[in-house]
Design a protein around this motif. Structure first.
Motif, PDB file in Angstrom:
ATOM      1  N   ALA A 103      -6.002  12.525   0.727  1.00  0.00           N
ATOM      2  CA  ALA A 103      -4.698  12.402   1.370  1.00  0.00           C
ATOM      3  C   ALA A 103      -4.670  11.392   2.517  1.00  0.00           C
ATOM      4  CB  ALA A 103      -4.258  13.766   1.898  1.00  0.00           C
ATOM      5  N   ALA A 104      -5.812  10.985   3.040  1.00  0.00           N
ATOM      6  CA  ALA A 104      -5.856  10.155   4.257  1.00  0.00           C
ATOM      7  C   ALA A 104      -5.155   8.804   4.090  1.00  0.00           C
ATOM      8  CB  ALA A 104      -7.307   9.958   4.694  1.00  0.00           C
ATOM      9  N   LEU A 105      -5.509   8.037   3.068  1.00  0.00           N
ATOM     10  CA  LEU A 105      -4.918   6.699   2.917  1.00  0.00           C
ATOM     11  C   LEU A 105      -3.406   6.728   2.655  1.00  0.00           C
ATOM     12  CD1 LEU A 105      -7.681   4.708   1.037  1.00  0.00           C
ATOM     13  CD2 LEU A 105      -6.842   4.358   3.358  1.00  0.00           C
ATOM     14  N   PRO A 106      -2.911   7.569   1.732  1.00  0.00           N
ATOM     15  CA  PRO A 106      -1.452   7.600   1.562  1.00  0.00           C
ATOM     16  C   PRO A 106      -0.719   8.061   2.825  1.00  0.00           C
ATOM     17  CG  PRO A 106      -2.508   8.580  -0.344  1.00  0.00           C
ATOM     18  CD  PRO A 106      -3.580   8.333   0.670  1.00  0.00           C
ATOM     19  N   SER A 153      -0.597   5.214   5.251  1.00  0.00           N
ATOM     20  CA  SER A 153       0.379   4.224   4.792  1.00  0.00           C
ATOM     21  C   SER A 153       1.805   4.695   5.084  1.00  0.00           C
ATOM     22  CB  SER A 153       0.185   3.969   3.301  1.00  0.00           C
ATOM     23  OG  SER A 153       1.089   3.010   2.844  1.00  0.00           O
ATOM     24  N   ILE A 154       2.084   5.968   4.889  1.00  0.00           N
ATOM     25  CA  ILE A 154       3.409   6.511   5.195  1.00  0.00           C
ATOM     26  C   ILE A 154       3.671   6.449   6.700  1.00  0.00           C
ATOM     27  CG2 ILE A 154       4.793   8.629   5.195  1.00  0.00           C
ATOM     28  CD1 ILE A 154       3.492   9.257   2.446  1.00  0.00           C
ATOM     29  N   MET A 188       5.645   1.585  -0.451  1.00  0.00           N
ATOM     30  CA  MET A 188       5.235   1.127  -1.784  1.00  0.00           C
ATOM     31  C   MET A 188       3.718   1.197  -1.924  1.00  0.00           C
ATOM     32  SD  MET A 188       8.048   0.759  -3.082  1.00  0.00           S
ATOM     33  CE  MET A 188       8.108  -0.186  -4.547  1.00  0.00           C
ATOM     34  N   LEU A 189       3.002   0.854  -0.859  1.00  0.00           N
ATOM     35  CA  LEU A 189       1.538   0.956  -0.871  1.00  0.00           C
ATOM     36  C   LEU A 189       1.109   2.409  -1.060  1.00  0.00           C
ATOM     37  CD1 LEU A 189      -1.283  -0.266  -0.524  1.00  0.00           C
ATOM     38  CD2 LEU A 189      -0.990   0.033   1.953  1.00  0.00           C
ATOM     39  N   ALA A 190       1.765   3.334  -0.385  1.00  0.00           N
ATOM     40  CA  ALA A 190       1.447   4.759  -0.555  1.00  0.00           C
ATOM     41  C   ALA A 190       1.688   5.193  -1.998  1.00  0.00           C
ATOM     42  CB  ALA A 190       2.273   5.597   0.403  1.00  0.00           C
ATOM     43  N   LEU A 191       2.775   4.714  -2.586  1.00  0.00           N
ATOM     44  CA  LEU A 191       3.082   5.040  -3.978  1.00  0.00           C
ATOM     45  C   LEU A 191       2.018   4.476  -4.928  1.00  0.00           C
ATOM     46  CD1 LEU A 191       5.195   6.420  -5.740  1.00  0.00           C
ATOM     47  CD2 LEU A 191       6.343   4.216  -5.938  1.00  0.00           C
ATOM     48  N   VAL A 192       1.588   3.250  -4.674  1.00  0.00           N
ATOM     49  CA  VAL A 192       0.531   2.646  -5.495  1.00  0.00           C
ATOM     50  C   VAL A 192      -0.759   3.446  -5.357  1.00  0.00           C
ATOM     51  CG1 VAL A 192      -0.974   0.623  -5.685  1.00  0.00           C
ATOM     52  CG2 VAL A 192       1.489   0.332  -5.579  1.00  0.00           C
ATOM     53  N   LEU A 193      -1.092   3.861  -4.144  1.00  0.00           N
ATOM     54  CA  LEU A 193      -2.310   4.658  -3.939  1.00  0.00           C
ATOM     55  C   LEU A 193      -2.240   5.973  -4.710  1.00  0.00           C
ATOM     56  CD1 LEU A 193      -2.913   4.106  -0.127  1.00  0.00           C
ATOM     57  CD2 LEU A 193      -4.391   3.348  -1.986  1.00  0.00           C
ATOM     58  N   LEU A 206      -1.728   4.887  -8.821  1.00  0.00           N
ATOM     59  CA  LEU A 206      -2.626   3.974  -9.522  1.00  0.00           C
ATOM     60  C   LEU A 206      -4.077   3.991  -9.034  1.00  0.00           C
ATOM     61  CD1 LEU A 206      -0.278   0.866  -9.822  1.00  0.00           C
ATOM     62  CD2 LEU A 206      -0.799   2.590 -11.547  1.00  0.00           C
ATOM     63  N   VAL A 207      -4.326   4.362  -7.813  1.00  0.00           N
ATOM     64  CA  VAL A 207      -5.688   4.287  -7.279  1.00  0.00           C
ATOM     65  C   VAL A 207      -6.389   5.644  -7.305  1.00  0.00           C
ATOM     66  CG1 VAL A 207      -7.062   3.739  -5.227  1.00  0.00           C
ATOM     67  CG2 VAL A 207      -5.117   2.296  -5.857  1.00  0.00           C
ATOM     68  N   ILE A 208      -5.729   6.686  -6.852  1.00  0.00           N
ATOM     69  CA  ILE A 208      -6.378   7.992  -6.729  1.00  0.00           C
ATOM     70  C   ILE A 208      -6.708   8.626  -8.088  1.00  0.00           C
ATOM     71  CG2 ILE A 208      -6.036  10.351  -5.881  1.00  0.00           C
ATOM     72  CD1 ILE A 208      -4.661   9.101  -3.430  1.00  0.00           C
ATOM     73  N   PRO A 209      -5.836   8.599  -9.110  1.00  0.00           N
ATOM     74  CA  PRO A 209      -6.216   9.222 -10.393  1.00  0.00           C
ATOM     75  C   PRO A 209      -7.493   8.649 -11.017  1.00  0.00           C
ATOM     76  CG  PRO A 209      -3.858   8.946 -10.306  1.00  0.00           C
ATOM     77  CD  PRO A 209      -4.413   8.228  -9.110  1.00  0.00           C
ATOM     78  N   PRO A 210      -7.693   7.318 -11.085  1.00  0.00           N
ATOM     79  CA  PRO A 210      -8.977   6.846 -11.620  1.00  0.00           C
ATOM     80  C   PRO A 210     -10.169   7.233 -10.740  1.00  0.00           C
ATOM     81  CG  PRO A 210      -7.361   5.085 -11.703  1.00  0.00           C
ATOM     82  CD  PRO A 210      -6.750   6.205 -10.913  1.00  0.00           C
TER      83      PRO A 210
END
Length: 188
Positions: free
Chosen positions: A35-38, A41-42, A55-60, A63-67
């Motif tokens: 949870a730290a990075l999103p 970003s928020i 938008m960066l939080a949404l990408v994290l 697209l980034v956290i699930p993989p």
């Protein structure tokens, strides 16, 4: 100690069920790291009033956290001690030793008419007529803990924070009395 040995029916844990158990245990410990990075970003989006950080939080999150969590699953699921959960197997206990008997997975028919049919094996199997492919014996004194997770018994096979686990569904036992007796055997 106990006169009766208890053996479960032959069953298997689906990879999705095993992944859910691993993710619940991992996220219970490391939720703050995910949870730290999103959240940062928020917070930046609110402080700077810039939508790009949202938008960066949404990408994290999408697209980034699930993989990254997929890598966590493979790290724990590919442990050699944890491999027994996926093929059909049965678990027995005599009060001193946990016996895991692995069976060969049934092969789907290769007929052309069966190509479009879902051949995913069921969660539980009836006991196969063939002899087990492999038998593992684990002394009860070498088990590191027992947890319950949504209708499953999770037996820790190691002393790590998130150890490889042997997962046994409650439904694999012939009756609730045999489940209670099995739990009494492995907890002593």
């Amino acid at each position: 100690m106990h006169d009766n040995a208890i053996t479960t029916a032959t069953f298997r844990i689906s990879p999705a069920s095993y992944a859910a158990i691993i993710m619940r245990r991992w996220l219970a410990i490391w939720w703050w790291a995910v949870a730290a990075l999103p959240l940062c970003s928020i917070a930046a989006a609110i402080l700077m009033t810039d939508i790009r950080y949202l938008m960066l939080a949404l990408v994290l999150v999408c697209l980034v956290i699930p993989p990254a969590l997929l890598i966590v699953y493979y790290y724990y699921a590919l442990d050699p001690k944890a491999r027994v959960n996926i093929p059909p197997h049965s678990v027995g206990c005599d009060g001193h030793t946990l016996t895991i008997s692995e069976y060969a997975a049934p092969q789907p028919d290769s007929n052309e008419e069966n190509d479009n049919v879902d051949t995913t094996p069921q969660r539980e199997f009836t006991s196969p007529d063939d002899a087990p492919v492999a038998v593992s014996k684990i002394p009860l004194s070498s088990l590191y803990g027992i947890r319950h997770s949504r209708g499953n018994i999770c037996i820790n096979l190691d002393n790590r924070t998130i150890p490889p686990m042997l997962i046994i569904p409650y439904s694999a036992f012939p009756s609730s009395a045999s489940l209670r007796e099995f739990l009494a055997m492995i907890k002593n």
